[in-house]
Write an enzyme that holds these catalytic residues in place. Structure first.
Site, PDB file in Angstrom:
ATOM      1  N   ASP A 122       0.835  -1.201   0.000  1.00 22.21           N
ATOM      2  CA  ASP A 122       0.000   0.000   0.000  1.00 22.21           C
ATOM      3  C   ASP A 122       0.870   1.250   0.000  1.00 22.21           C
ATOM      4  O   ASP A 122       1.545   1.547   0.985  1.00 22.21           O
ATOM      5  CB  ASP A 122      -0.922  -0.003   1.227  1.00 22.21           C
ATOM      6  N   ASP A 321      -1.720   5.645  -6.492  1.00 20.54           N
ATOM      7  CA  ASP A 321      -2.119   4.811  -5.353  1.00 20.54           C
ATOM      8  C   ASP A 321      -2.216   3.357  -5.782  1.00 20.54           C
ATOM      9  O   ASP A 321      -2.844   3.043  -6.798  1.00 20.54           O
ATOM     10  CB  ASP A 321      -3.465   5.296  -4.799  1.00 20.54           C
TER      11      ASP A 321
END
Length: 441
Positions: A122, A321
């Site tokens: 992440d 992202d």
């Protein structure tokens, strides 16, 4: 130079930080040994995932799966939007209403002797955290047993790391903290142990050891934060990897361990184009870039400058992202891209919708290329990066949508489907991000 490999795993919306998990008995699914500074990556929905349902088709229809993904993305976008309004860095938990939808997994070894865990990659989070032994509300098959590790330590309230977590509390001498996760509340102890990715051990790595999870949203498989905060992987391994990494994300259709996470400046691609990495002091962990325009086919669409502008005060701008599945653009930008996309497909073709996707087709089409124009860098996305297709039938949808309709919807998010089969290089010391086409599927 050492090279590490990440393994992507699939399990539709289940989470398990699974110790000693193994892929299906398929020769294509056998993971090569991690070595050096490159880790193999595979998609969470990969057929090789040990978490994959025995019969995924029976678990849910394609339409249901897409709607579930959209719901996960919607929650994550609201979470990311809430981050940009913060005035201080929150290295663990990264604020409130934290809802992750990790779709790429790496293999990590934690403790002495090592316990193999599957952790989500992440780029918009900082700290690592995993469910630990004795956790109430965590999946029993996914717990890290700290009692079996001779190098595990629980960090005290006087430790420097305790000052870097949000709202720490002291349970006895241990540094504890709470965070929200969707509809759940999570309590964790700040801990440290040896973490090994491939063959490089990182001793005394700080992470959150989850002890309790209540509510309807149990946390996912463990998480390794690749953001830029003080407790992130980049910060804790700065002397080893120089705050530099790249990844190539495979398609979820990939059968083998074909993606990779490459750590450190050595062996990174030499021929790659860069765009500047922007700094937002209100949310220093996010990877902001300067998106200056979008082309559909050969036409640069008319987008208001304010829809793409970077503004640290409001948090607006564009981020890269890894945890969002489908690219989200603020409404004026998305509307302009969508309308030109529809025009180029053809005015006589019937357009339908599916959940948040408002540009779907029931007949085969030839989609135009979409080009993301960053400062100093253009990234052209072919059909495989912009269209999702039903597994049965001929329905296809433009895999982009407008940002959630809330007051903080100021962030454009370039998501992982649009990043698939590209090498994305994060060069933090030189404040730049590189992108190059690479087949990793």
């Amino acid at each position: 130079m050492k090279t590490h490999f990440l393994c992507p795993l699939s399990f539709l919306f289940f989470f398990a930080l699974a110790a000693q998990a193994a892929p299906d008995a398929n020769p294509k699914c056998e993971a090569p040994q991690d070595h050096g500074s490159t880790l193999r990556v595979f998609h969470i929905f990969s057929p090789c995932s040990p978490f994959r349902p025995p019969n995924p088709a029976a678990a849910s229809s394609w339409e249901e799966s897409v709607l579930q993904l959209q719901a996960k993305d919607q929650a994550r976008l609201l979470y990311l939007s809430s981050l940009v309004a913060k005035r201080s860095v929150v290295p663990i938990a990264s604020g409130r209403q934290i809802v992750q939808s990790p779709t790429y997994i790496l293999r990590a070894k934690i403790g002495t002797p090592p316990q193999t865990m599957l952790m989500a990659l992440d780029t918009s989070s900082d700290a690592a955290w995993i469910p630990c032994n004795g956790c109430v509300g965590c999946p029993s098959s996914s717990l890290f047993d700290s009692h079996k590790s001779t190098t595990f330590k629980s960090l005290g309230c006087q430790s420097p790391q305790c000052k870097q977590v949000p709202n720490p509390t002291c349970g006895g001498s241990a540094c504890m903290f709470n965070m929200t996760y969707g509809g759940s509340s999570i309590a964790a102890n700040l801990s440290s142990d040896t973490v090994t990715l491939a063959s490089d051990p990182v001793r005394g790595y700080t992470f959150g050891c989850i002890q309790k999870a209540t509510g309807s949203s149990v946390p996912p498989q463990g998480l390794l934060g690749l953001g830029r905060g003080p407790l992130s992987f980049l910060s804790q391994t700065q002397s080893l990897y120089k705050s530099t990494f790249s990844y190539c994300l495979p398609s979820f259709k990939s059968l083998n361990f074909s993606g990779s996470l490459r750590l450190g400046p050595v062996a990174q691609p030499q021929r790659i184009k860069y765009t500047p990495l922007l700094k937002n002091p209100r949310r220093s962990s996010l990877y902001y870039v300067n998106l200056v325009g979008i082309k559909v086919g050969r036409k640069v669409v008319d987008i208001p400058a304010g829809a793409l502008a970077f503004n640290p005060t409001t948090g607006s701008g564009t981020i890269i992202d890894s945890g969002t599945v489908f690219t989200r653009l603020v409404t004026p930008a998305y509307t302009a891209v969508r309308d030109e996309f529809r025009r180029r497909v053809g005015r006589n073709v019937t357009v339908t919708s599916l959940g948040g996707f408002d540009t779907c087709y029931s007949a085969p089409i030839v989609p135009p290329t979409i080009t993301l124009q960053f400062a100093g860098l253009n990234v052209s996305l072919p059909a495989e990066n912009i269209m999702i297709h039903s597994t049965a039938g001929s329905t296809s949808c433009l895999a982009m949508a407008a940002a959630p309709g809330n007051v903080n919807s100021v962030v454009n998010v370039i998501a992982n489907m649009q990043q698939q089969n590209h090498r994305i290089l994060f060069d933090v010391p030189n404040s730049r991000i590189g992108v190059a086409r690479e087949q990793c599927t």
